[in-house]
Design a protein around this motif. Sequence first.
Motif, PDB file in Angstrom:
ATOM      1  N   PRO A 255       3.247   4.581  -5.771  1.00  0.00           N
ATOM      2  CA  PRO A 255       1.929   5.135  -6.122  1.00  0.00           C
ATOM      3  C   PRO A 255       1.129   4.081  -6.870  1.00  0.00           C
ATOM      4  N   TYR A 256      -0.094   3.821  -6.416  1.00  0.00           N
ATOM      5  CA  TYR A 256      -0.925   2.805  -7.064  1.00  0.00           C
ATOM      6  C   TYR A 256      -2.346   3.337  -7.187  1.00  0.00           C
ATOM      7  N   ARG A 257      -2.728   3.688  -8.409  1.00  0.00           N
ATOM      8  CA  ARG A 257      -4.024   4.321  -8.682  1.00  0.00           C
ATOM      9  C   ARG A 257      -4.202   5.513  -7.721  1.00  0.00           C
ATOM     10  N   ASN A 258      -5.239   5.458  -6.873  1.00  0.00           N
ATOM     11  CA  ASN A 258      -5.465   6.571  -5.948  1.00  0.00           C
ATOM     12  C   ASN A 258      -5.010   6.232  -4.528  1.00  0.00           C
ATOM     13  N   SER A 259      -3.986   5.383  -4.426  1.00  0.00           N
ATOM     14  CA  SER A 259      -3.455   5.015  -3.119  1.00  0.00           C
ATOM     15  C   SER A 259      -1.932   5.091  -3.141  1.00  0.00           C
ATOM     16  N   ARG A 260      -1.327   4.953  -1.965  1.00  0.00           N
ATOM     17  CA  ARG A 260       0.125   4.881  -1.848  1.00  0.00           C
ATOM     18  C   ARG A 260       0.483   3.710  -0.939  1.00  0.00           C
ATOM     19  N   ILE A 261       1.492   2.962  -1.342  1.00  0.00           N
ATOM     20  CA  ILE A 261       1.971   1.830  -0.567  1.00  0.00           C
ATOM     21  C   ILE A 261       3.425   2.113  -0.197  1.00  0.00           C
ATOM     22  N   PHE A 262       3.745   1.969   1.087  1.00  0.00           N
ATOM     23  CA  PHE A 262       5.112   2.152   1.558  1.00  0.00           C
ATOM     24  C   PHE A 262       5.697   0.780   1.901  1.00  0.00           C
ATOM     25  N   ALA A 263       6.874   0.487   1.339  1.00  0.00           N
ATOM     26  CA  ALA A 263       7.480  -0.830   1.531  1.00  0.00           C
ATOM     27  C   ALA A 263       8.972  -0.688   1.791  1.00  0.00           C
ATOM     28  N   THR A 264       9.577  -1.755   2.284  1.00  0.00           N
ATOM     29  CA  THR A 264      11.022  -1.761   2.493  1.00  0.00           C
ATOM     30  C   THR A 264      11.719  -1.752   1.136  1.00  0.00           C
ATOM     31  N   PRO A 265      12.774  -0.931   0.982  1.00  0.00           N
ATOM     32  CA  PRO A 265      13.328  -0.695  -0.356  1.00  0.00           C
ATOM     33  C   PRO A 265      14.383  -1.684  -0.829  1.00  0.00           C
ATOM     34  N   THR A 266      15.049  -2.384   0.082  1.00  0.00           N
ATOM     35  CA  THR A 266      16.180  -3.213  -0.334  1.00  0.00           C
ATOM     36  C   THR A 266      16.144  -4.572   0.345  1.00  0.00           C
ATOM     37  N   LEU A 267      16.705  -5.573  -0.338  1.00  0.00           N
ATOM     38  CA  LEU A 267      16.922  -6.912   0.202  1.00  0.00           C
ATOM     39  C   LEU A 267      15.662  -7.559   0.778  1.00  0.00           C
TER      40      LEU A 267
ATOM     41  N   ILE B  22       2.940  -0.538   4.664  1.00  0.00           N
ATOM     42  CA  ILE B  22       1.934   0.402   5.137  1.00  0.00           C
ATOM     43  C   ILE B  22       1.253   0.954   3.889  1.00  0.00           C
ATOM     44  N   GLY B  23      -0.071   0.955   3.859  1.00  0.00           N
ATOM     45  CA  GLY B  23      -0.797   1.481   2.705  1.00  0.00           C
ATOM     46  C   GLY B  23      -1.791   2.544   3.121  1.00  0.00           C
ATOM     47  N   GLU B  24      -2.103   3.443   2.204  1.00  0.00           N
ATOM     48  CA  GLU B  24      -3.094   4.469   2.505  1.00  0.00           C
ATOM     49  C   GLU B  24      -3.912   4.798   1.269  1.00  0.00           C
ATOM     50  N   GLN B  25      -5.191   5.006   1.499  1.00  0.00           N
ATOM     51  CA  GLN B  25      -6.122   5.402   0.445  1.00  0.00           C
ATOM     52  C   GLN B  25      -7.232   6.233   1.087  1.00  0.00           C
ATOM     53  N   GLY B  26      -7.301   7.486   0.706  1.00  0.00           N
ATOM     54  CA  GLY B  26      -8.295   8.362   1.315  1.00  0.00           C
ATOM     55  C   GLY B  26      -8.104   8.448   2.816  1.00  0.00           C
ATOM     56  N   ASP B  27      -9.155   8.142   3.570  1.00  0.00           N
ATOM     57  CA  ASP B  27      -9.098   8.199   5.030  1.00  0.00           C
ATOM     58  C   ASP B  27      -8.651   6.890   5.663  1.00  0.00           C
ATOM     59  N   GLN B  28      -8.389   5.881   4.831  1.00  0.00           N
ATOM     60  CA  GLN B  28      -7.986   4.578   5.364  1.00  0.00           C
ATOM     61  C   GLN B  28      -6.478   4.386   5.279  1.00  0.00           C
TER      62      GLN B  28
ATOM     63  N   SER C 276      -4.778  -5.034  -3.208  1.00  0.00           N
ATOM     64  CA  SER C 276      -5.718  -4.810  -4.306  1.00  0.00           C
ATOM     65  C   SER C 276      -7.167  -4.968  -3.849  1.00  0.00           C
ATOM     66  N   PHE C 277      -7.425  -5.999  -3.032  1.00  0.00           N
ATOM     67  CA  PHE C 277      -8.794  -6.204  -2.554  1.00  0.00           C
ATOM     68  C   PHE C 277      -9.315  -4.934  -1.859  1.00  0.00           C
ATOM     69  N   MET C 278      -8.446  -4.307  -1.054  1.00  0.00           N
ATOM     70  CA  MET C 278      -8.886  -3.133  -0.294  1.00  0.00           C
ATOM     71  C   MET C 278      -8.882  -1.854  -1.113  1.00  0.00           C
ATOM     72  N   THR C 279      -7.849  -1.655  -1.941  1.00  0.00           N
ATOM     73  CA  THR C 279      -7.742  -0.372  -2.662  1.00  0.00           C
ATOM     74  C   THR C 279      -8.456  -0.383  -4.003  1.00  0.00           C
ATOM     75  N   ASP C 280      -8.439  -1.499  -4.705  1.00  0.00           N
ATOM     76  CA  ASP C 280      -9.098  -1.568  -6.014  1.00  0.00           C
ATOM     77  C   ASP C 280     -10.589  -1.846  -5.906  1.00  0.00           C
ATOM     78  N   HIS C 281     -10.954  -2.691  -4.953  1.00  0.00           N
ATOM     79  CA  HIS C 281     -12.330  -3.192  -4.903  1.00  0.00           C
ATOM     80  C   HIS C 281     -13.103  -2.755  -3.661  1.00  0.00           C
ATOM     81  N   GLY C 282     -12.456  -1.996  -2.778  1.00  0.00           N
ATOM     82  CA  GLY C 282     -13.165  -1.446  -1.630  1.00  0.00           C
ATOM     83  C   GLY C 282     -13.546  -2.445  -0.568  1.00  0.00           C
ATOM     84  N   LEU C 283     -12.901  -3.620  -0.535  1.00  0.00           N
ATOM     85  CA  LEU C 283     -13.214  -4.607   0.495  1.00  0.00           C
ATOM     86  C   LEU C 283     -12.712  -4.120   1.847  1.00  0.00           C
ATOM     87  N   SER C 284     -13.446  -4.434   2.897  1.00  0.00           N
ATOM     88  CA  SER C 284     -12.981  -4.157   4.251  1.00  0.00           C
ATOM     89  C   SER C 284     -11.819  -5.083   4.569  1.00  0.00           C
TER      90      SER C 284
END
Length: 525
Positions: free
Chosen positions: A270-282, A407-413, A434-442
């Motif tokens: 969980p990152y602010r108002n987004s979620r990031i999915f990543a590989t958990p090990t190694l 894989i990341g998600e924030q709102g409809d993106q 961060s550029f996309m989720t914190d600052h709204g960059l395309s």
Amino acid sequence: MSHSFSLSQSVKKPAIASTGGVVAAQHVTAARIGTEILEQGGDAVDAAVAVSFAMGVLEPWMSGPAGGGSMMIWREEEQKSYALTYGMKSPKSLDTSAFPLSKDGKAADLFPWRAVEDDLNVQGPLSIAVPGTVAGAGKAHAAFGNMPWKDLLQPAIKEAKSGLLVDWYAALIIASATRALSKDPHAAATYLEDGQWPTIAGWTALSEKRIDQSLFASTLSRLADQGPDDFYRGDIAATMVKDIQDKGGFLSLDDLASYAIEFEAPLTIPYRNSRIFATPTLTAGPTLADTLGQMEKLFTPGSTPSPDSFAAYADALSAAYQRRLASMGDQDAPHAPSCTTHFSVVDRHGNMVSMTQTLLSLFGSRVVSPNTGLLMNNGIMWFDPEQGHPNSLAPNKRCLMNVCPVIGEQGDQRFAIGASGGRKIMPAVMHLTSFMTDHGLSLEDAFHHPRMDVSGGDVIIADEDLAPEIISELSRKHKVTTTKRTVFPYAFACPAGVSRENGINSGCTEIMSPWGDAVAEKGTK
């Protein structure tokens, strides 16, 4: 009369947008192959499998069937992500005494371990680990693929039969590894002329020079016909093992037959108002989670990346890598060359794949299996040859990788991103996130924005195109070196990504990658 001139260059690589599927890869031909699979009704996973094998043909020094990697998969109908890690593994019969430590010095390649005599853990047959890429592609396809496995390998087979075109960039890459390639007669015969020069002599746009990959094509044809299991328990396995053992390597039939992987629950960050999915090990997924967790507390996002946000990036990355180095034993050199490939796929339905694969070093072990045409990995170099450390070399042990597909998600993106570049990978993924989720960059603006690398070294490597006030702020607490974003070598990671928002898919790759690009399905806008 005297004149003064100021030369300013700007490189742009616009993102492609489409209602159809999009593939972003480090080789545009592989991206086109992926979109052709989508056009035939393939799933994002089908396209990723086709791209995986195509990249092993088109960019063989970075990845291939005899390597390893990991991927994140998003299933739109389920609204669920899946993680799959298929890294290399040390052979069961590996004898640590076969890697005597040199009296002094550091290793000659990516990792500043204690040097091993004659770099036996870096190149040559002893450096070869059990490969996982075919198992990973096969596992993903069995779970989510729509098209027959055989069909997905045909584009790679076609490219291999044509042979690898040696243009200026391929020649540059081969030239950088000529001495190492010359030590294996079959690698030298494949990639060099007279055992010492890149196979580019006389090349022009009108008189093409191609590397013969017909043996590799035959291996891929058998793999297409027999399925991924043949790589681990069939004729391909037997031939590959005999070749490597004849050269003195540890790889065995039992190593291949017992290699097994399973889907894992992804690391959900969980990152602010987004979620990031990543590989958990190694992988670098846990270190990304550490970094993002700190960043939430260190700065308040604004409309654009600012001195405050970059200062927070530097502090968070420095602390996260300090913990990674201490606890996980991941000690690769922070400014080593990129020796991996990454590609991202989104199909018209919104399914996504973020996939990273590698041979580890450039050209892996620099050993070619003479009867399969496979360029083999050097995964043993991922281990610390000195005993008593977190990542010390041992038999039957999984490798710790720096790959970081997410894989990341924030709102409809939603977005699928990753990169090549060793320990530089995770900082690049963090920046883009961060550029996309914190600052709204395309996606396009995020890929074009200057970055820095903070990955465990004593110096921050900053893009000289960063705003002066950002560089000034970084210099208050850190030693900073500025450099250009160039075609070769890469001072920063080489990312590729796709995104989806309100039914529109887009894709982009590293703007300085001479071969990389994003391609959309034909007939879509």
